[in-house]
Motif scaffolding. Sequence first.
Motif, PDB file in Angstrom:
ATOM      1  N   ASP A 198       0.806  -1.221   0.000  1.00  0.00           N
ATOM      2  CA  ASP A 198       0.000   0.000   0.000  1.00  0.00           C
ATOM      3  C   ASP A 198       0.842   1.276   0.000  1.00  0.00           C
ATOM      4  OD1 ASP A 198      -2.431  -1.352  -0.081  1.00  0.00           O
ATOM      5  OD2 ASP A 198      -2.648  -1.380   2.095  1.00  0.00           O
ATOM      6  N   ASP A 199       1.909   1.331   0.803  1.00  0.00           N
ATOM      7  CA  ASP A 199       2.718   2.556   0.854  1.00  0.00           C
ATOM      8  C   ASP A 199       3.398   2.833  -0.481  1.00  0.00           C
ATOM      9  OD1 ASP A 199       4.359   0.268   1.367  1.00  0.00           O
ATOM     10  OD2 ASP A 199       5.913   1.564   2.214  1.00  0.00           O
ATOM     11  N   GLU A 200       3.813   1.794  -1.176  1.00  0.00           N
ATOM     12  CA  GLU A 200       4.435   1.961  -2.491  1.00  0.00           C
ATOM     13  C   GLU A 200       3.404   2.460  -3.504  1.00  0.00           C
ATOM     14  OE1 GLU A 200       7.619  -1.432  -3.130  1.00  0.00           O
ATOM     15  OE2 GLU A 200       5.770  -2.239  -2.218  1.00  0.00           O
ATOM     16  N   TRP A 201       2.217   1.863  -3.462  1.00  0.00           N
ATOM     17  CA  TRP A 201       1.133   2.255  -4.361  1.00  0.00           C
ATOM     18  C   TRP A 201       0.759   3.717  -4.141  1.00  0.00           C
ATOM     19  CZ3 TRP A 201      -1.830   0.663  -8.408  1.00  0.00           C
ATOM     20  CH2 TRP A 201      -3.063   1.274  -8.597  1.00  0.00           C
ATOM     21  N   GLN A 202       0.615   4.116  -2.883  1.00  0.00           N
ATOM     22  CA  GLN A 202       0.194   5.479  -2.571  1.00  0.00           C
ATOM     23  C   GLN A 202       1.205   6.522  -3.020  1.00  0.00           C
ATOM     24  OE1 GLN A 202      -0.696   5.129   1.612  1.00  0.00           O
ATOM     25  NE2 GLN A 202      -2.557   3.961   1.211  1.00  0.00           N
ATOM     26  N   ALA A 203       2.489   6.172  -3.014  1.00  0.00           N
ATOM     27  CA  ALA A 203       3.524   7.114  -3.472  1.00  0.00           C
ATOM     28  C   ALA A 203       3.407   7.363  -4.969  1.00  0.00           C
ATOM     29  CB  ALA A 203       4.911   6.582  -3.127  1.00  0.00           C
ATOM     30  N   GLY A 204       3.026   6.340  -5.719  1.00  0.00           N
ATOM     31  CA  GLY A 204       2.869   6.503  -7.158  1.00  0.00           C
ATOM     32  C   GLY A 204       2.715   5.173  -7.857  1.00  0.00           C
ATOM     33  N   THR A 223      -0.562   9.543  -8.299  1.00  0.00           N
ATOM     34  CA  THR A 223      -1.144   9.167  -7.012  1.00  0.00           C
ATOM     35  C   THR A 223      -2.627   8.882  -7.230  1.00  0.00           C
ATOM     36  OG1 THR A 223      -1.764  11.427  -6.427  1.00  0.00           O
ATOM     37  CG2 THR A 223       0.470  10.697  -5.791  1.00  0.00           C
ATOM     38  N   ASP A 224      -3.308   8.424  -6.196  1.00  0.00           N
ATOM     39  CA  ASP A 224      -4.745   8.181  -6.314  1.00  0.00           C
ATOM     40  C   ASP A 224      -5.509   9.457  -6.648  1.00  0.00           C
ATOM     41  OD1 ASP A 224      -4.687   5.450  -5.890  1.00  0.00           O
ATOM     42  OD2 ASP A 224      -5.008   5.601  -3.732  1.00  0.00           O
ATOM     43  N   GLU A 225      -4.952  10.596  -6.270  1.00  0.00           N
ATOM     44  CA  GLU A 225      -5.602  11.882  -6.547  1.00  0.00           C
ATOM     45  C   GLU A 225      -5.299  12.394  -7.949  1.00  0.00           C
ATOM     46  OE1 GLU A 225      -3.527  11.476  -3.757  1.00  0.00           O
ATOM     47  OE2 GLU A 225      -5.258  10.849  -2.575  1.00  0.00           O
TER      48      GLU A 225
END
Length: 109
Positions: free
Chosen positions: A21-27, A100-102
């Motif tokens: 999750d932390d890797e995904w959230q970074a990009g 990012t998700d945003e």
Amino acid sequence: MPTVEVMDLKDGDFLLDVREDDEWQAGHADGALHIPMSEFVARYGELTEAAPQDGRVHVICRSGGRSAQVTMYLVQQGIDAVNIDGGMQVWAAAGRSVVTDEGRPGHVV
């Protein structure tokens, strides 16, 4: 091990990101499906629902190790899956979009 180079991928190819999750959230690659390797077996049904029935699953992680393991698992299940050589590190270095998700620019950790 079925493998594909980042430069061989086309827009619209189905991507499965197996980073945490932390890797995904970074990009991550825009439009990729995220199922962390640590949760993959429990969430396998999400992949079978989302993946194209007659298409290939392109599996990616940070550098290619985790995605290679998931690719081998998928191939054993009869799914047409390939590992993306070099993972998100090569993806970003090749100038491919990382978001990012945003929808803001992201980075690979």
